[in-house]
Design a protein around this motif. Structure first.
Motif, PDB file in Angstrom:
ATOM      1  N   VAL A 104       0.828  -1.204   0.000  1.00 17.86           N
ATOM      2  CA  VAL A 104       0.000   0.000   0.000  1.00 17.86           C
ATOM      3  C   VAL A 104       0.863   1.255   0.000  1.00 17.86           C
ATOM      4  O   VAL A 104       2.025   1.234   0.446  1.00 17.86           O
ATOM      5  N   GLY A 105       0.297   2.365  -0.500  1.00 16.04           N
ATOM      6  CA  GLY A 105       0.979   3.637  -0.538  1.00 16.04           C
ATOM      7  C   GLY A 105       1.007   4.320   0.819  1.00 16.04           C
ATOM      8  O   GLY A 105       0.344   3.885   1.765  1.00 16.04           O
ATOM      9  N   PRO A 106       1.751   5.429   0.929  1.00 12.07           N
ATOM     10  CA  PRO A 106       1.946   6.102   2.215  1.00 12.07           C
ATOM     11  C   PRO A 106       0.655   6.540   2.903  1.00 12.07           C
ATOM     12  O   PRO A 106       0.520   6.379   4.120  1.00 12.07           O
ATOM     13  N   GLU A 107      -0.291   7.118   2.166  1.00  9.65           N
ATOM     14  CA  GLU A 107      -1.518   7.620   2.790  1.00  9.65           C
ATOM     15  C   GLU A 107      -2.362   6.477   3.349  1.00  9.65           C
ATOM     16  O   GLU A 107      -2.895   6.571   4.462  1.00  9.65           O
ATOM     17  N   VAL A 180     -19.565  -7.031   1.650  1.00 12.60           N
ATOM     18  CA  VAL A 180     -18.786  -5.794   1.671  1.00 12.60           C
ATOM     19  C   VAL A 180     -18.479  -5.382   0.237  1.00 12.60           C
ATOM     20  O   VAL A 180     -18.044  -6.203  -0.574  1.00 12.60           O
ATOM     21  N   ILE A 181     -18.724  -4.099  -0.081  1.00 11.70           N
ATOM     22  CA  ILE A 181     -18.406  -3.557  -1.399  1.00 11.70           C
ATOM     23  C   ILE A 181     -17.367  -2.460  -1.230  1.00 11.70           C
ATOM     24  O   ILE A 181     -17.583  -1.497  -0.496  1.00 11.70           O
ATOM     25  N   PHE A 186      -5.496   1.440  -7.423  1.00  7.95           N
ATOM     26  CA  PHE A 186      -4.101   1.020  -7.498  1.00  7.95           C
ATOM     27  C   PHE A 186      -3.357   1.932  -8.468  1.00  7.95           C
ATOM     28  O   PHE A 186      -3.920   2.373  -9.471  1.00  7.95           O
ATOM     29  N   ALA A 187      -2.088   2.190  -8.186  1.00  5.94           N
ATOM     30  CA  ALA A 187      -1.307   3.087  -9.040  1.00  5.94           C
ATOM     31  C   ALA A 187       0.096   2.543  -9.227  1.00  5.94           C
ATOM     32  O   ALA A 187       0.630   1.807  -8.386  1.00  5.94           O
ATOM     33  N   ILE A 200      -3.464   2.972  -3.312  1.00  4.84           N
ATOM     34  CA  ILE A 200      -3.285   4.369  -2.897  1.00  4.84           C
ATOM     35  C   ILE A 200      -4.555   5.003  -2.345  1.00  4.84           C
ATOM     36  O   ILE A 200      -4.507   6.095  -1.773  1.00  4.84           O
ATOM     37  N   ALA A 201      -5.714   4.343  -2.497  1.00  7.00           N
ATOM     38  CA  ALA A 201      -6.968   4.912  -1.978  1.00  7.00           C
ATOM     39  C   ALA A 201      -8.003   3.807  -1.840  1.00  7.00           C
ATOM     40  O   ALA A 201      -8.012   2.849  -2.617  1.00  7.00           O
ATOM     41  N   THR A 202      -8.868   3.965  -0.854  1.00  5.60           N
ATOM     42  CA  THR A 202      -9.967   3.012  -0.631  1.00  5.60           C
ATOM     43  C   THR A 202     -11.253   3.780  -0.375  1.00  5.60           C
ATOM     44  O   THR A 202     -11.239   4.878   0.178  1.00  5.60           O
ATOM     45  N   GLU A 203     -12.358   3.172  -0.788  1.00  3.62           N
ATOM     46  CA  GLU A 203     -13.671   3.774  -0.555  1.00  3.62           C
ATOM     47  C   GLU A 203     -14.704   2.668  -0.489  1.00  3.62           C
ATOM     48  O   GLU A 203     -14.662   1.719  -1.270  1.00  3.62           O
ATOM     49  N   GLY A 204     -15.631   2.769   0.464  1.00  2.33           N
ATOM     50  CA  GLY A 204     -16.683   1.777   0.594  1.00  2.33           C
ATOM     51  C   GLY A 204     -17.952   2.236  -0.083  1.00  2.33           C
ATOM     52  O   GLY A 204     -18.100   3.384  -0.458  1.00  2.33           O
ATOM     53  N   GLU A 205     -18.878   1.295  -0.242  1.00  6.43           N
ATOM     54  CA  GLU A 205     -20.175   1.625  -0.835  1.00  6.43           C
ATOM     55  C   GLU A 205     -21.282   1.349   0.171  1.00  6.43           C
ATOM     56  O   GLU A 205     -21.264   0.317   0.839  1.00  6.43           O
TER      57      GLU A 205
END
Length: 205
Positions: A104-107, A180-181, A186-187, A200-205
């Motif tokens: 995973v990325g830093p953030e 779970v959605i 990815f970058a 680099i980022a995650t988001e749920g639905e």
């Protein structure tokens, strides 16, 4: 009673463990020749069991993917994305920070470290049972400033429960399967010969 151990069974167990360990660390070189060959070998069975939704991927932005990489291998990417999804979640639950740092990325890493630290401070334990991933589908892709980004939509079934220091349930239900959605981005550097895809980022639905 004397029991004999079948050498063939031992070899099989070692081979299965070796394959699992290799897959856990292979996401940083997703499009390497080994992963591509494994994905092609398992492509037919994957289409049958439906764990990765390939058929519906025709309505994803394939043109953008081809611009990122003219030889972009969609089945190989989704195969690796599904493996990465499960590996990252398991590493988060197990508080396996070295594995997370590779994937995973830093953030995202900073956010996960805060969550893990909070769990420790509260003396809580997170337990996760992975039932399976129903879908791993690319829903967006772009290239900007030399960086390629791909968004994957996951639909998975899990059993999740958080317990306190005295083993009381403080969140979740150990007897309930929850769908779970998630949308994970990815970058990687688009000009890199080794596709080191990082979350680099995650988001749920």
């Amino acid at each position: 009673m004397n029991e004999t151990i079948d050498p063939t069974s031992q070899i099989l167990l070692v081979a299965i463990f070796a394959f699992w360990w290799a897959m856990l660390g292979s996401w940083t070189q997703l499009l390497s020749r080994w992963i591509e060959e494994m994905a092609k070998r398992n492509d037919a069975s994957t289409r049958r069991n439906g764990s990765i939704e390939l058929a519906s991927s025709v309505d994803t932005p394939l043109d953008a993917l081809r611009e990122i990489d003219p030889d972009f291998d969609l089945p190989a990417f989704l195969f690796g994305a599904k493996s990465a999804y499960e590996a990252i979640l398991r590493a988060y639950v197990d508080e396996d920070m070295p594995t997370l740092k590779r994937l995973v990325g830093p953030e995202v890493l900073d956010a996960l470290e805060r969550e893990v630290s909070g769990r420790r401070d509260r003396e809580e334990t997170l337990q996760l049972t992975f039932i399976g991933t129903r879908q791993a589908k690319i829903v967006d892709a772009l290239e900007e400033d030399g960086t390629a980004e791909i968004v994957v939509r996951y639909v998975s079934d899990v059993v999740s429960v958080t317990r306190s220091a005295d083993d009381a349930v403080v969140a979740g239900d150990p007897r309930q399967i929850v769908q779970v959605i998630d949308y994970w981005t990815f970058a990687c550097e688009s000009q890199s010969t080794k596709r080191n895809w990082m979350l680099i980022a995650t988001e749920g639905e």
